[in-house]
Write a protein that holds these residues in place. Structure first.
Motif, PDB file in Angstrom:
ATOM      1  N   TYR A  88       0.715   9.856   6.019  1.00  0.00           N
ATOM      2  CA  TYR A  88       2.152  10.073   5.877  1.00  0.00           C
ATOM      3  C   TYR A  88       2.715   9.084   4.854  1.00  0.00           C
ATOM      4  O   TYR A  88       2.349   7.911   4.858  1.00  0.00           O
ATOM      5  N   PRO A  89       3.625   9.540   3.989  1.00  0.00           N
ATOM      6  CA  PRO A  89       4.257   8.580   3.089  1.00  0.00           C
ATOM      7  C   PRO A  89       5.167   7.628   3.874  1.00  0.00           C
ATOM      8  O   PRO A  89       5.651   7.974   4.958  1.00  0.00           O
ATOM      9  N   ARG A  90       5.362   6.446   3.351  1.00  0.00           N
ATOM     10  CA  ARG A  90       6.280   5.451   3.922  1.00  0.00           C
ATOM     11  C   ARG A  90       5.974   5.120   5.376  1.00  0.00           C
ATOM     12  O   ARG A  90       6.884   4.963   6.197  1.00  0.00           O
ATOM     13  N   ILE A  91       4.711   5.063   5.735  1.00  0.00           N
ATOM     14  CA  ILE A  91       4.341   4.627   7.082  1.00  0.00           C
ATOM     15  C   ILE A  91       3.310   3.508   6.921  1.00  0.00           C
ATOM     16  O   ILE A  91       2.474   3.561   6.018  1.00  0.00           O
ATOM     17  N   THR A  92       3.430   2.475   7.742  1.00  0.00           N
ATOM     18  CA  THR A  92       2.507   1.343   7.604  1.00  0.00           C
ATOM     19  C   THR A  92       1.186   1.652   8.322  1.00  0.00           C
ATOM     20  O   THR A  92       1.098   2.579   9.136  1.00  0.00           O
ATOM     21  N   GLN A  95       1.725   1.412  12.050  1.00  0.00           N
ATOM     22  CA  GLN A  95       2.454   2.565  12.588  1.00  0.00           C
ATOM     23  C   GLN A  95       1.553   3.801  12.662  1.00  0.00           C
ATOM     24  O   GLN A  95       1.576   4.553  13.636  1.00  0.00           O
ATOM     25  N   ASN A 130       1.476  -4.307   7.804  1.00  0.00           N
ATOM     26  CA  ASN A 130       2.870  -3.885   7.600  1.00  0.00           C
ATOM     27  C   ASN A 130       3.120  -3.293   6.216  1.00  0.00           C
ATOM     28  O   ASN A 130       4.259  -3.079   5.823  1.00  0.00           O
ATOM     29  N   LYS A 131       2.041  -3.032   5.504  1.00  0.00           N
ATOM     30  CA  LYS A 131       2.160  -2.425   4.168  1.00  0.00           C
ATOM     31  C   LYS A 131       2.038  -0.898   4.287  1.00  0.00           C
ATOM     32  O   LYS A 131       1.311  -0.397   5.144  1.00  0.00           O
ATOM     33  N   SER A 132       2.725  -0.198   3.410  1.00  0.00           N
ATOM     34  CA  SER A 132       2.668   1.266   3.409  1.00  0.00           C
ATOM     35  C   SER A 132       1.264   1.730   3.009  1.00  0.00           C
ATOM     36  O   SER A 132       0.709   1.296   1.993  1.00  0.00           O
ATOM     37  N   LYS A 134       0.414   4.472   1.839  1.00  0.00           N
ATOM     38  CA  LYS A 134       0.450   5.263   0.604  1.00  0.00           C
ATOM     39  C   LYS A 134       0.057   4.422  -0.603  1.00  0.00           C
ATOM     40  O   LYS A 134      -0.525   4.909  -1.570  1.00  0.00           O
TER      41      LYS A 134
END
Length: 294
Positions: A88-92, A95, A130-132, A134
């Motif tokens: 998923y974009p913008r998910i760490t 997450q 905690n980094k995306s 993507k």
């Protein structure tokens, strides 16, 4: 000790392509390499074992689970890293793994957090939690892929073409991670990259046109070719003639000139030199006899 038994698995697509042609294999714990060219049927077999598509006939069982008829049971003990591991974009990373752990039934939040931290540490990505995802490199995405495949203590882990597109450093890190994972479960590594199998697997099969054309250990397969592989540098213009005169296993360009490997029971003379066979020779000898690979 888990046992995966595949018996006479067959699958023909609507366009007439026979992707699986009476495939029979038995696998135990450890790293198992499934080697074959693109289009050999490897992904069809992996997707069938992962309950993502059905076979036309045959059976597959993991211990007492009937994979084709009890897909929900199999999924509880399956880890799967597909060829294209979408994120998923913008998910760490944290997450993503937490979300997938919920989907796998780990509903207790503190247990889930502990598991996610453990997995991030295992794949050496805790400091990037905690980094995306993507923005991760190919190798880092594949490590997240292995982490999600390990959720839920799987008995069977399937990884499909995991190192395609990775640079040598990332590939080595991935090898180390897979070797660590593969000690206590059945891991099937489906790949067209010979190095993947040579580095990792004690047992292997070679697949071509939907059939298993070799099943055994890499070392036994190499032993079969001992004293039967010869090489020679030739001109490109001579390739066709050599292909008709000799059983060419493979040819590759070295310094702009084809270097051919041929299979022969006795020394072919004519400037050929005997070489120690390797797994690449095995691979090409099983899938490619009497044809020129240009």
């Amino acid at each position: 000790m888990g046992i995966l038994k595949i018996n006479n698995l067959s699958k023909t697509y609507s366009n007439g392509v026979k992707a699986l042609d009476n495939v029979t294999l038995e696998l135990e714990n450890g790293m198992f390499g499934l080697l074959g060219p693109n289009g050999a049927g490897k992904s069809t077999l992996m997707r069938t074992l992962a309950t993502l598509q059905e076979a036309d006939s045959g059976t597959a069982t993991l211990d007492d689970i009937d994979i084709l008829n009890q897909p929900a049971e199999l999924r509880k003990v399956l880890g799967y890293l597909p060829q294209e591991f979408g994120v998923y974009p913008r998910i760490t990373a944290e997450q993503l793994l937490s979300h997938l752990a919920i989907l796998k039934g780990i509903s207790n939040s503190s247990e889930r957090k502990e598991l996610v931290n453990y997995l991030l540490n295992k794949v050496n990505l805790y400091d990037k939690r905690n980094k995306s995802v993507k923005g991760f490199s190919g190798g880092m995405k594949q490590r997240v892929g292995i982490a999600q495949a390990l959720i839920g203590n799987p008995k069977l882990i399937i990884v499909d073409e995991p190192t395609a597109g990775l640079d040598p450093g990332e590939r080595n890190r991935f090898y180390n991670l897979l070797a660590d994972v593969g000690k206590d479960v059945i891991v099937i590594l489906s790949t067209h990259i010979v190095d993947d199998v040579r580095e990792l697997c004690t047992k292997m099969a070679i697949m071509n046109f939907g059939q298993i054309v070799y099943h055994g250990s890499p070392s036994d397969a190499i032993e079969e070719l001992n004293s039967k592989v010869y090489q020679k540098m030739v001109d490109r213009s001579e390739l066709e003639q050599y292909a008709s005169d000799y059983k060419i296993i493979s040819n590759k360009m070295v310094g702009g000139q084809p270097l051919i490997h041929v299979y022969s029971d006795e020394h072919p003379q004519n400037g050929f030199k005997q070489v120690t066979p390797n797994l690449e020779d095995v691979f090409f000898s099983k899938i490619n006899t009497n044809s020129v690979l240009v």
